[in-house]
Design a protein around this motif. Structure first.
Motif, PDB file in Angstrom:
ATOM      1  N   VAL A  78     -23.795  33.069 -42.136  1.00 50.32           N
ATOM      2  CA  VAL A  78     -24.416  34.334 -42.532  1.00 50.32           C
ATOM      3  C   VAL A  78     -25.941  34.222 -42.423  1.00 50.32           C
ATOM      4  CG1 VAL A  78     -24.853  35.841 -44.526  1.00 50.32           C
ATOM      5  CG2 VAL A  78     -22.526  35.112 -43.993  1.00 50.32           C
ATOM      6  N   LYS A  79     -26.482  33.091 -42.845  1.00 43.30           N
ATOM      7  CA  LYS A  79     -27.933  32.882 -42.771  1.00 43.30           C
ATOM      8  C   LYS A  79     -28.423  32.799 -41.329  1.00 43.30           C
ATOM      9  CE  LYS A  79     -28.079  30.273 -47.040  1.00 43.30           C
ATOM     10  NZ  LYS A  79     -28.373  28.981 -47.636  1.00 43.30           N
ATOM     11  N   LEU A  80     -27.541  32.391 -40.431  1.00 45.58           N
ATOM     12  CA  LEU A  80     -27.928  32.141 -39.045  1.00 45.58           C
ATOM     13  C   LEU A  80     -27.498  33.245 -38.084  1.00 45.58           C
ATOM     14  CD1 LEU A  80     -27.062  28.381 -39.153  1.00 45.58           C
ATOM     15  CD2 LEU A  80     -29.322  29.330 -38.720  1.00 45.58           C
ATOM     16  N   ARG A  81     -26.943  34.316 -38.609  1.00 45.66           N
ATOM     17  CA  ARG A  81     -26.423  35.388 -37.755  1.00 45.66           C
ATOM     18  C   ARG A  81     -27.468  35.809 -36.723  1.00 45.66           C
ATOM     19  NH1 ARG A  81     -21.976  38.330 -38.242  1.00 45.66           N
ATOM     20  NH2 ARG A  81     -21.668  37.712 -40.386  1.00 45.66           N
ATOM     21  N   GLY A  82     -27.047  35.778 -35.470  1.00 48.09           N
ATOM     22  CA  GLY A  82     -27.912  36.182 -34.375  1.00 48.09           C
ATOM     23  C   GLY A  82     -28.845  35.108 -33.854  1.00 48.09           C
ATOM     24  N   LYS A  83     -29.007  34.019 -34.591  1.00 47.36           N
ATOM     25  CA  LYS A  83     -29.929  32.956 -34.181  1.00 47.36           C
ATOM     26  C   LYS A  83     -29.258  31.879 -33.336  1.00 47.36           C
ATOM     27  CE  LYS A  83     -32.850  33.385 -38.290  1.00 47.36           C
ATOM     28  NZ  LYS A  83     -33.407  32.656 -39.431  1.00 47.36           N
ATOM     29  N   LEU A  84     -27.930  31.923 -33.202  1.00 49.37           N
ATOM     30  CA  LEU A  84     -27.213  30.836 -32.533  1.00 49.37           C
ATOM     31  C   LEU A  84     -26.649  31.238 -31.176  1.00 49.37           C
ATOM     32  CD1 LEU A  84     -25.276  29.484 -35.643  1.00 49.37           C
ATOM     33  CD2 LEU A  84     -27.449  28.687 -34.725  1.00 49.37           C
ATOM     34  N   VAL A  85     -26.759  32.496 -30.815  1.00 53.40           N
ATOM     35  CA  VAL A  85     -26.187  32.957 -29.547  1.00 53.40           C
ATOM     36  C   VAL A  85     -27.145  32.649 -28.396  1.00 53.40           C
ATOM     37  CG1 VAL A  85     -24.786  34.761 -30.609  1.00 53.40           C
ATOM     38  CG2 VAL A  85     -27.114  35.282 -29.885  1.00 53.40           C
ATOM     39  N   GLY A  86     -26.565  32.532 -27.200  1.00 52.93           N
ATOM     40  CA  GLY A  86     -27.362  32.306 -26.004  1.00 52.93           C
ATOM     41  C   GLY A  86     -27.939  30.919 -25.889  1.00 52.93           C
ATOM     42  N   ARG A  87     -27.337  29.954 -26.577  1.00 52.88           N
ATOM     43  CA  ARG A  87     -27.861  28.585 -26.541  1.00 52.88           C
ATOM     44  C   ARG A  87     -26.881  27.628 -25.859  1.00 52.88           C
ATOM     45  NH1 ARG A  87     -32.283  27.691 -30.726  1.00 52.88           N
ATOM     46  NH2 ARG A  87     -32.645  29.746 -31.608  1.00 52.88           N
ATOM     47  N   GLY A  88     -25.838  28.186 -25.234  1.00 52.57           N
ATOM     48  CA  GLY A  88     -24.942  27.361 -24.435  1.00 52.57           C
ATOM     49  C   GLY A  88     -23.883  26.586 -25.199  1.00 52.57           C
ATOM     50  N   LYS A  89     -23.680  26.901 -26.452  1.00 53.12           N
ATOM     51  CA  LYS A  89     -22.674  26.219 -27.267  1.00 53.12           C
ATOM     52  C   LYS A  89     -21.809  27.263 -27.972  1.00 53.12           C
ATOM     53  CE  LYS A  89     -24.743  22.161 -26.740  1.00 53.12           C
ATOM     54  NZ  LYS A  89     -24.271  21.311 -25.681  1.00 53.12           N
ATOM     55  N   THR A  90     -20.606  26.864 -28.327  1.00 55.59           N
ATOM     56  CA  THR A  90     -19.747  27.698 -29.160  1.00 55.59           C
ATOM     57  C   THR A  90     -19.971  27.270 -30.606  1.00 55.59           C
ATOM     58  OG1 THR A  90     -18.087  27.876 -27.420  1.00 55.59           O
ATOM     59  CG2 THR A  90     -17.364  28.338 -29.668  1.00 55.59           C
ATOM     60  N   VAL A  91     -20.469  28.177 -31.416  1.00 53.56           N
ATOM     61  CA  VAL A  91     -20.693  27.900 -32.841  1.00 53.56           C
ATOM     62  C   VAL A  91     -19.714  28.746 -33.619  1.00 53.56           C
ATOM     63  CG1 VAL A  91     -22.345  27.899 -34.737  1.00 53.56           C
ATOM     64  CG2 VAL A  91     -23.130  27.450 -32.389  1.00 53.56           C
ATOM     65  N   MET A  92     -18.938  28.089 -34.474  1.00 53.11           N
ATOM     66  CA  MET A  92     -17.914  28.796 -35.241  1.00 53.11           C
ATOM     67  C   MET A  92     -18.067  28.483 -36.728  1.00 53.11           C
ATOM     68  SD  MET A  92     -14.649  28.355 -32.759  1.00 53.11           S
ATOM     69  CE  MET A  92     -13.913  29.910 -33.213  1.00 53.11           C
ATOM     70  N   ALA A  93     -17.853  29.513 -37.539  1.00 55.41           N
ATOM     71  CA  ALA A  93     -17.849  29.346 -38.991  1.00 55.41           C
ATOM     72  C   ALA A  93     -16.421  29.098 -39.429  1.00 55.41           C
ATOM     73  CB  ALA A  93     -18.394  30.592 -39.663  1.00 55.41           C
ATOM     74  N   VAL A  94     -16.250  28.130 -40.312  1.00 55.28           N
ATOM     75  CA  VAL A  94     -14.921  27.789 -40.830  1.00 55.28           C
ATOM     76  C   VAL A  94     -14.717  28.535 -42.143  1.00 55.28           C
ATOM     77  CG1 VAL A  94     -13.426  25.913 -41.615  1.00 55.28           C
ATOM     78  CG2 VAL A  94     -15.028  25.523 -39.723  1.00 55.28           C
ATOM     79  N   ASP A  95     -13.720  29.404 -42.145  1.00 58.00           N
ATOM     80  CA  ASP A  95     -13.380  30.206 -43.322  1.00 58.00           C
ATOM     81  C   ASP A  95     -12.153  29.580 -43.974  1.00 58.00           C
ATOM     82  OD1 ASP A  95     -13.280  32.217 -45.187  1.00 58.00           O
ATOM     83  OD2 ASP A  95     -12.470  33.709 -43.819  1.00 58.00           O
ATOM     84  N   ILE A  96     -12.282  29.190 -45.211  1.00 63.59           N
ATOM     85  CA  ILE A  96     -11.204  28.498 -45.910  1.00 63.59           C
ATOM     86  C   ILE A  96     -10.570  29.438 -46.930  1.00 63.59           C
ATOM     87  CG2 ILE A  96     -10.609  26.518 -47.360  1.00 63.59           C
ATOM     88  CD1 ILE A  96     -11.670  25.799 -44.560  1.00 63.59           C
ATOM     89  N   ASP A  97      -9.266  29.565 -46.857  1.00 61.00           N
ATOM     90  CA  ASP A  97      -8.506  30.307 -47.857  1.00 61.00           C
ATOM     91  C   ASP A  97      -7.729  29.312 -48.706  1.00 61.00           C
ATOM     92  OD1 ASP A  97      -9.192  32.885 -47.066  1.00 61.00           O
ATOM     93  OD2 ASP A  97      -7.590  32.976 -45.585  1.00 61.00           O
ATOM     94  N   VAL A  98      -7.710  29.541 -49.990  1.00 61.35           N
ATOM     95  CA  VAL A  98      -6.957  28.688 -50.907  1.00 61.35           C
ATOM     96  C   VAL A  98      -5.712  29.453 -51.339  1.00 61.35           C
ATOM     97  CG1 VAL A  98      -6.970  27.506 -53.131  1.00 61.35           C
ATOM     98  CG2 VAL A  98      -9.036  27.528 -51.711  1.00 61.35           C
ATOM     99  N   LYS A  99      -4.579  28.815 -51.201  1.00 59.97           N
ATOM    100  CA  LYS A  99      -3.324  29.420 -51.641  1.00 59.97           C
ATOM    101  C   LYS A  99      -2.683  28.494 -52.666  1.00 59.97           C
ATOM    102  CE  LYS A  99      -2.533  31.851 -47.375  1.00 59.97           C
ATOM    103  NZ  LYS A  99      -1.671  32.130 -46.253  1.00 59.97           N
ATOM    104  N   VAL A 100      -2.231  29.077 -53.752  1.00 61.87           N
ATOM    105  CA  VAL A 100      -1.543  28.328 -54.789  1.00 61.87           C
ATOM    106  C   VAL A 100      -0.059  28.599 -54.618  1.00 61.87           C
ATOM    107  CG1 VAL A 100      -1.267  27.976 -57.273  1.00 61.87           C
ATOM    108  CG2 VAL A 100      -3.532  28.527 -56.321  1.00 61.87           C
ATOM    109  N   TYR A 101       0.700  27.553 -54.324  1.00 61.95           N
ATOM    110  CA  TYR A 101       2.129  27.726 -54.076  1.00 61.95           C
ATOM    111  C   TYR A 101       2.970  27.535 -55.332  1.00 61.95           C
ATOM    112  CZ  TYR A 101       1.025  27.810 -49.143  1.00 61.95           C
ATOM    113  OH  TYR A 101       0.518  28.159 -47.926  1.00 61.95           O
ATOM    114  N   HIS A 102       2.480  26.728 -56.264  1.00 62.73           N
ATOM    115  CA  HIS A 102       3.215  26.480 -57.501  1.00 62.73           C
ATOM    116  C   HIS A 102       2.229  26.463 -58.660  1.00 62.73           C
ATOM    117  CE1 HIS A 102       6.760  25.403 -55.198  1.00 62.73           C
ATOM    118  NE2 HIS A 102       6.005  24.609 -54.463  1.00 62.73           N
ATOM    119  N   GLY A 103       2.592  27.075 -59.741  1.00 63.82           N
ATOM    120  CA  GLY A 103       1.783  27.016 -60.958  1.00 63.82           C
ATOM    121  C   GLY A 103       0.603  27.965 -60.996  1.00 63.82           C
ATOM    122  N   GLU A 104       0.666  29.056 -60.236  1.00 65.11           N
ATOM    123  CA  GLU A 104      -0.465  29.992 -60.215  1.00 65.11           C
ATOM    124  C   GLU A 104      -0.730  30.586 -61.604  1.00 65.11           C
ATOM    125  OE1 GLU A 104      -2.158  33.904 -57.860  1.00 65.11           O
ATOM    126  OE2 GLU A 104      -0.183  33.145 -57.341  1.00 65.11           O
TER     127      GLU A 104
END
Length: 125
Positions: A78-104
């Motif tokens: 989010v802080k880098l939005r727009g600053k990483l494009v056009g530099r010849g690399k694939t930059v990806m943000a990792v979005d983590i979801d937490v799921k509780v399967y037992h004992g929620e």
């Protein structure tokens, strides 16, 4: 913005950077999820603002390691939005979801108990 699963990384070398409180936890999580150790990791201080010199450093280190895929946290992306494009690399943000399967229900009860304790006025000594 495109969404991918981490399976997309199979067979690809990647590097990672972040500016969070416990960067090693993020890097270990990536290794665990991808079954691959990042070729490089760069840890910046928590709440880092990413001046241009730091962005250049990320891409320079990626070049030095022959890496075309760079992973970071959503918080940092989010802080880098727009600053990483056009530099010849694939930059990806990792979005983590937490799921509780037992004992929620137990988990929510414990969270509620902690919140109730923290909202009580503290006794004066």
């Amino acid at each position: 913005d495109t969404q991918q699963t981490l399976d997309w990384l199979a067979g690809k070398q990647y590097g990672a950077f972040c500016g969070i409180g416990q960067p090693d936890n993020f890097f270990r999580m990536l290794e665990s999820l991808t079954n691959e150790e990042p070729k490089f990791t760069i840890a910046f201080p928590d709440h880092y603002s990413y001046p241009e010199q730091s962005i250049k450093k990320i891409f320079k280190v990626a070049d030095e390691h022959g890496v075309n895929v760079i992973l970071t946290t959503c918080k940092d992306a989010v802080k880098l939005r727009g600053k990483l494009v056009g530099r010849g690399k694939t930059v990806m943000a990792v979005d983590i979801d937490v799921k509780v399967y037992h004992g929620e229900e137990d988990l929510w009860e414990k969270i509620d108990a902690v919140l109730r304790l923290s909202s009580k006025p503290q006794a004066q000594e």
